[in-house]
Structures are given as structure tokens and as C-alpha cells.
Enzyme design. Structure first.
Site, PDB file in Angstrom:
ATOM      1  N   ARG A   1       0.856  -1.189   0.000  1.00 37.58           N
ATOM      2  CA  ARG A   1       0.000   0.000   0.000  1.00 37.58           C
ATOM      3  C   ARG A   1       0.891   1.238   0.000  1.00 37.58           C
ATOM      4  O   ARG A   1       1.971   1.229   0.586  1.00 37.58           O
ATOM      5  CB  ARG A   1      -0.883  -0.031   1.251  1.00 37.58           C
ATOM      6  CG  ARG A   1      -1.909   1.044   1.350  1.00 37.58           C
ATOM      7  CD  ARG A   1      -2.845   0.826   2.541  1.00 37.58           C
ATOM      8  NE  ARG A   1      -3.698  -0.335   2.287  1.00 37.58           N
ATOM      9  CZ  ARG A   1      -3.975  -1.269   3.182  1.00 37.58           C
ATOM     10  NH1 ARG A   1      -3.471  -1.210   4.402  1.00 37.58           N
ATOM     11  NH2 ARG A   1      -4.762  -2.280   2.870  1.00 37.58           N
TER      12      ARG A   1
ATOM     13  N   ASN B   1      -0.576  -0.987  13.240  1.00 36.82           N
ATOM     14  CA  ASN B   1      -0.016  -2.058  12.417  1.00 36.82           C
ATOM     15  C   ASN B   1       1.188  -2.664  13.121  1.00 36.82           C
ATOM     16  O   ASN B   1       2.103  -1.934  13.505  1.00 36.82           O
ATOM     17  CB  ASN B   1       0.475  -1.502  11.074  1.00 36.82           C
ATOM     18  CG  ASN B   1      -0.635  -0.931  10.245  1.00 36.82           C
ATOM     19  OD1 ASN B   1      -1.519  -1.647   9.815  1.00 36.82           O
ATOM     20  ND2 ASN B   1      -0.586   0.377  10.019  1.00 36.82           N
TER      21      ASN B   1
ATOM     22  N   ASP C   1      -2.952  -6.513  13.451  1.00 40.19           N
ATOM     23  CA  ASP C   1      -3.339  -5.134  13.708  1.00 40.19           C
ATOM     24  C   ASP C   1      -4.083  -5.077  15.032  1.00 40.19           C
ATOM     25  O   ASP C   1      -4.751  -6.034  15.421  1.00 40.19           O
ATOM     26  CB  ASP C   1      -4.278  -4.613  12.606  1.00 40.19           C
ATOM     27  CG  ASP C   1      -3.650  -4.710  11.222  1.00 40.19           C
ATOM     28  OD1 ASP C   1      -2.566  -4.147  11.028  1.00 40.19           O
ATOM     29  OD2 ASP C   1      -4.255  -5.356  10.351  1.00 40.19           O
TER      30      ASP C   1
ATOM     31  N   GLU D   1      -4.695 -14.261   9.032  1.00 44.27           N
ATOM     32  CA  GLU D   1      -3.846 -13.794   7.934  1.00 44.27           C
ATOM     33  C   GLU D   1      -2.373 -13.862   8.339  1.00 44.27           C
ATOM     34  O   GLU D   1      -1.517 -14.279   7.554  1.00 44.27           O
ATOM     35  CB  GLU D   1      -4.223 -12.359   7.547  1.00 44.27           C
ATOM     36  CG  GLU D   1      -3.397 -11.799   6.406  1.00 44.27           C
ATOM     37  CD  GLU D   1      -3.724 -10.347   6.089  1.00 44.27           C
ATOM     38  OE1 GLU D   1      -3.223  -9.865   5.065  1.00 44.27           O
ATOM     39  OE2 GLU D   1      -4.452  -9.692   6.857  1.00 44.27           O
TER      40      GLU D   1
END
Length: 177
Positions: free
Chosen positions: A23, A87, A107, A123
Site C-alpha cells: 500500500r 499495524n 493489527d 492472515e
């Protein structure tokens, strides 16, 4: 690399452990730099995802990056209070192109009412296997989640209302120059 100055705009790039770009945030305003930390603000900042999708941040957010901690903090200033998105990530690296870090999936979100949630555990576990996170890295990341939670519970740094108010006020002053 020369440190950016107050009022400068920088790009922020988030990567994954395998080196792929995750990102990008364009035009984050720098509010303060020290030897180890950068404080900035995103306000209607263009964000580009790895798949090319683009969006713009909705509200002002104070961002905090550190060279010694394995997390970064986003304090989103909303009408009903401040919420946080943290994060778990590598310490930042700064070069001529951008402020860069590796996002490690985990997170912590803090809602305006103080509720805390650890997000994206599945994840993290999936990427840990797929991208071969070492046992040492896994340990470091989990220890820094504990440090982050301690900061949250004790209102340290960005988790202090006074901190958010000071840096938001400074942003408004710089924006209106």
C-alpha cells in the site's frame, strides 16, 4: 538520507515480508522528526492498494513511526472521538523515495469507546507459513504486540488525548500558513 522537515510532504510505502508493495500513501505531511521517530498527518490523502485500487482517507489522522518499535500507530480524529489503527510492522526505513516498512498483518484496533481488538490473526498465521517468518521474527512481533498493548493501557505517546490534540493543532497551524 536527510530527514524531512516540519511541513514537508512524504510518501509512505508498506511492503509485505516477501518484498511486494502492499500500500502507498501520497503526501503525508511531516509534523516532527527525531533521530528515531517521525510524526505526520494524513488528511484526505490518496492511498493506492497493491491491486491498483485507490481511495482517499476520510478524516485527519496522526501517524507515528519509530525506528526501534515493531509497530506504527494511526490516530484517526473523528467527530465522536479518536480511534486507532495500529499495524504490527517493522521499524521504518527512510530513503529518497519514501518512508518504508514491512507490514506483518497483525493489527490492533481501538474504538472511540476504548474497546480493543486484535485483528487478522489468521492472515498472520497464513503469511507466517507462506513467507517463512522465522521463529525469531515471530517472537519479536509477539513481544511488540505486548509493548503496544502496554502503551494503549497506559495512555502512552499517541494514545494520550493531549498528544493527539497537540499534533492536530500543529497540523492545522501548518495547513493554514
Amino acid at each position: 538520507m536527510k530527514l524531512p522537515k516540519e511541513g514537508d510532504f512524504i510518501t509512505i510505502q508498506s511492503y509485505k515480508h516477501d518484498g511486494s508493495l502492499h500500500r502507498t500513501w501520497r503526501d503525508t505531511m511531516v509534523l516532527k522528526t527525531t533521530e528515531n521517530a517521525i510524526i505526520g498527518v494524513n488528511d484526505h490523502t490518496l492511498v493506492t492498494e497493491s491491486d491498483g485500487r485507490r481511495w482517499v482517507t476520510r478524516e485527519p489522522a496522526i501517524v507515528y513511526f519509530h525506528k526501534k518499535y515493531w509497530f506504527n500507530i494511526i490516530a484517526m480524529i473523528r467527530d465522536n472521538g479518536t480511534s486507532y489503527y495500529c499495524n504490527v510492522a517493522s521499524p521504518y526505513y527512510l530513503d529518497e523515495e519514501a518512508l518504508k516498512y514491512i507490514d506483518y498483518d497483525l493489527d490492533v484496533k481501538i474504538f472511540t469507546d476504548g474497546e480493543k481488538r486484535l485483528l487478522d490473526v489468521e492472515e498472520y498465521e497464513r503469511h507466517k507459513r507462506k513467507m517463512n517468518y522465522s521463529d525469531d521474527l515471530d517472537y519479536i512481533l509477539k513481544e511488540h504486540v505486548k509493548i503496544l498493548v502496554d502503551w494503549i493501557n497506559n495512555g502512552r505517546g499517541p494514545f494520550s488525548e493531549a498528544y493527539v490534540n497537540i499534533w492536530y493543532k500543529r497540523y492545522v497551524e501548518l495547513k493554514n500558513r
